[in-house]
Design a protein around this motif. Sequence first.
Motif, mmCIF file in Angstrom:
data_model
loop_
_atom_site.group_PDB
_atom_site.id
_atom_site.type_symbol
_atom_site.label_atom_id
_atom_site.label_comp_id
_atom_site.label_asym_id
_atom_site.label_seq_id
_atom_site.Cartn_x
_atom_site.Cartn_y
_atom_site.Cartn_z
ATOM 1 N N LEU A 157 55.796 31.630 58.532
ATOM 2 C CA LEU A 157 56.001 32.336 57.271
ATOM 3 C C LEU A 157 57.022 33.449 57.475
ATOM 4 O O LEU A 157 56.871 34.291 58.361
ATOM 5 N N GLN A 158 58.056 33.460 56.643
ATOM 6 C CA GLN A 158 59.049 34.536 56.666
ATOM 7 C C GLN A 158 58.692 35.486 55.530
ATOM 8 O O GLN A 158 58.804 35.143 54.354
ATOM 9 N N ARG A 159 58.233 36.705 55.896
ATOM 10 C CA ARG A 159 57.597 37.596 54.941
ATOM 11 C C ARG A 159 58.467 38.831 54.669
ATOM 12 O O ARG A 159 59.098 39.384 55.569
ATOM 13 N N PHE A 160 58.463 39.247 53.395
ATOM 14 C CA PHE A 160 59.295 40.347 52.921
ATOM 15 C C PHE A 160 58.425 41.297 52.091
ATOM 16 O O PHE A 160 58.351 41.166 50.868
ATOM 17 N N PRO A 161 57.761 42.249 52.729
ATOM 18 C CA PRO A 161 56.833 43.116 51.991
ATOM 19 C C PRO A 161 57.470 43.888 50.844
ATOM 20 O O PRO A 161 56.793 44.213 49.863
ATOM 21 N N VAL A 171 59.975 32.611 52.419
ATOM 22 C CA VAL A 171 60.524 31.384 52.999
ATOM 23 C C VAL A 171 59.469 30.730 53.892
ATOM 24 O O VAL A 171 58.858 31.390 54.731
ATOM 25 N N PHE A 172 59.310 29.414 53.699
ATOM 26 C CA PHE A 172 58.345 28.622 54.465
ATOM 27 C C PHE A 172 59.110 27.734 55.443
ATOM 28 O O PHE A 172 60.025 27.007 55.045
ATOM 29 N N HIS A 173 58.717 27.781 56.716
ATOM 30 C CA HIS A 173 59.422 27.052 57.771
ATOM 31 C C HIS A 173 58.459 26.056 58.434
ATOM 32 O O HIS A 173 57.784 26.384 59.416
ATOM 33 N N PRO A 174 58.371 24.811 57.927
ATOM 34 C CA PRO A 174 57.458 23.831 58.518
ATOM 35 C C PRO A 174 58.047 23.148 59.751
ATOM 36 O O PRO A 174 59.264 22.959 59.859
ATOM 37 N N TRP A 175 57.168 22.768 60.670
ATOM 38 C CA TRP A 175 57.576 21.992 61.834
ATOM 39 C C TRP A 175 57.970 20.580 61.410
ATOM 40 O O TRP A 175 57.612 20.119 60.317
ATOM 41 N N ALA A 176 58.646 19.880 62.307
ATOM 42 C CA ALA A 176 59.033 18.482 62.074
ATOM 43 C C ALA A 176 57.919 17.515 62.442
ATOM 44 O O ALA A 176 58.106 16.303 62.356
#
Length: 325
Positions: free
Chosen positions: A43-47, A102-107
């Motif tokens: 998870l790419q987080r932006f408070p 932004v959501f960064h899923p594995w392959a």
Amino acid sequence: MRISSPTRVLWPEPGITKLALAEYLVAVGDAFVAANGDRPVSLQRFPEGVDGEQFYSKNPPKGAPEWVRAVTVTYPSGRSHPQLVIDEPAAAVWAAQMNTIVFHPWASRAEASDFPDQLRIDLDPQPGTGFAEAVPVAVALREVLAEAGLTAFVKTSGNRGIHVFAPVVPEWEFLDVRHAVIAAARELERRMPRQVTTAWWKEERGERIFVDFNQANRDRTMAGAYSPRALPWASVSCPLDWGELDSADPREFTVLTVPARLTAVGDPWARMHDAPGRIDALLEWWRRDLDAGLGELPFPPDFPKMPGEPPRVQPSRARKSDGDG
């Protein structure tokens, strides 16, 4: 799902709030879960919104509901710890409540995280090039993958680049899939030497499209399909039909526009995993290139030194060091 601070503005330019982000994830929920669910996800987080500080969460954030799943994965360093898994739209909404943009899923899938079921190729425009220059490269890459027996799917990166995915049978570990990607990238470079490069060092790339083979490594991810991006116009990494690519404008696919698009045209990636392919042909190309003297390529700097890897030093620095010697 309760959303705290629902009026907080995450994207100042279009005025998109935290509540609007949650509503977006509900609107695209089924397609979002189909593309990103059942996978370890960072998870790419932006408070404070996209203009503020950011950080990545790999461990599930504290206070995760009992119904939000996690799975333990192994990293290139050899250490292991759990990562979040999204099984339903509510889990994505909960992540948005935790300021994820932004959501960064594995392959790979959650229960077989060592074995990718997607071959992923990131076409990264270098300075002097952009999305328009990446389009013919993506089309040519589709042809290369088809010759290797793979069916390619395409999406915008959400910025200037293009992501090309191909579903594969999960029988190979990440290093094998990386080698398959390198083989495809080298074949593409041979066919389009003026437009394409596999050069890891930026000083050698020129005004070409870089095929980022290192995105195929373990624990290397890119923004998932239908994931928002932390760019001023609130773009989305949007799946496309191949017939749409030539006329597409990546800036038109945003948190505000993609739900209506999905309703109107459906999900171009809906049937991605109906007939996964195999990477045997690409691995044959990899071995052919090895026999021809083309060896391993550099790994990311945080990876342990890998067998056969060339020195991790910029060519210009290496030349200067040789001259000094």
